[in-house]
Scaffold this motif. Structure first.
Motif, mmCIF file in Angstrom:
data_model
loop_
_atom_site.group_PDB
_atom_site.id
_atom_site.type_symbol
_atom_site.label_atom_id
_atom_site.label_comp_id
_atom_site.label_asym_id
_atom_site.label_seq_id
_atom_site.Cartn_x
_atom_site.Cartn_y
_atom_site.Cartn_z
ATOM 1 N N ARG A 2 0.774 -1.176 -0.057
ATOM 2 C CA ARG A 2 0.088 0.090 -0.168
ATOM 3 C C ARG A 2 0.996 1.278 -0.089
ATOM 4 N NH1 ARG A 2 -3.293 -0.932 4.889
ATOM 5 N NH2 ARG A 2 -2.814 1.287 5.233
ATOM 6 N N GLU A 5 1.983 2.438 3.549
ATOM 7 C CA GLU A 5 3.118 1.604 3.977
ATOM 8 C C GLU A 5 4.334 1.921 3.179
ATOM 9 O OE1 GLU A 5 3.949 -3.236 3.696
ATOM 10 O OE2 GLU A 5 1.926 -2.645 4.649
ATOM 11 N N THR A 62 -0.141 -0.403 9.603
ATOM 12 C CA THR A 62 0.115 -0.780 8.333
ATOM 13 C C THR A 62 0.014 -2.379 8.519
ATOM 14 O OG1 THR A 62 2.677 -1.440 8.587
ATOM 15 C CG2 THR A 62 1.826 0.774 7.757
ATOM 16 N N ASP A 63 0.080 -3.020 7.424
ATOM 17 C CA ASP A 63 0.147 -4.462 7.074
ATOM 18 C C ASP A 63 1.333 -5.121 6.937
ATOM 19 O OD1 ASP A 63 -2.883 -4.152 7.085
ATOM 20 O OD2 ASP A 63 -2.783 -4.049 4.703
ATOM 21 N N ASN A 65 2.839 -6.420 9.302
ATOM 22 C CA ASN A 65 2.708 -7.411 10.096
ATOM 23 C C ASN A 65 4.215 -7.871 11.102
ATOM 24 O OD1 ASN A 65 0.229 -8.327 9.390
ATOM 25 N ND2 ASN A 65 1.103 -9.475 7.454
#
Length: 89
Positions: A2, A5, A62-63, A65
């Motif tokens: 994204r 990100e 954010t993704d 992780n």
């Protein structure tokens, strides 16, 4: 990845560079040397704070992780390595 990100990763990279620069200034000129009313030590604290703020956003929003547990585990591992290799006074 994204857009937000990617942007946060770029900002994280920039903040890391600013921490490096602040450390270099302490090594070259000393902790207590001032520039524009701010000591090199204070400047380092500001830059580390900026880095931590961006890291917090990166982790929470954010993704990517990376979790707080991941970070705590990495910190513990580094502290253990430093305990073994850092000279003691």
């Amino acid at each position: 990845m994204r857009k937000v990100e990617k942007e946060l990763l770029s900002i994280t990279q920039e903040e890391c560079a600013e921490v490096i620069q602040a450390v270099s200034k302490i090594n070259r000129f000393g902790r207590d040397t001032e520039w524009q009313g701010v000591t090199n030590k204070q400047h380092l604290a500001i830059e580390i704070g900026d880095f931590l703020a961006v890291l917090k956003i990166l982790v929470e929003e954010t993704d990517i992780n990376i979790t707080i547990d991941d970070l705590e585990s990495a910190v513990d591992a580094k502290l253990n390595k430093l305990e073994m290799y850092l000279p003691h006074n």
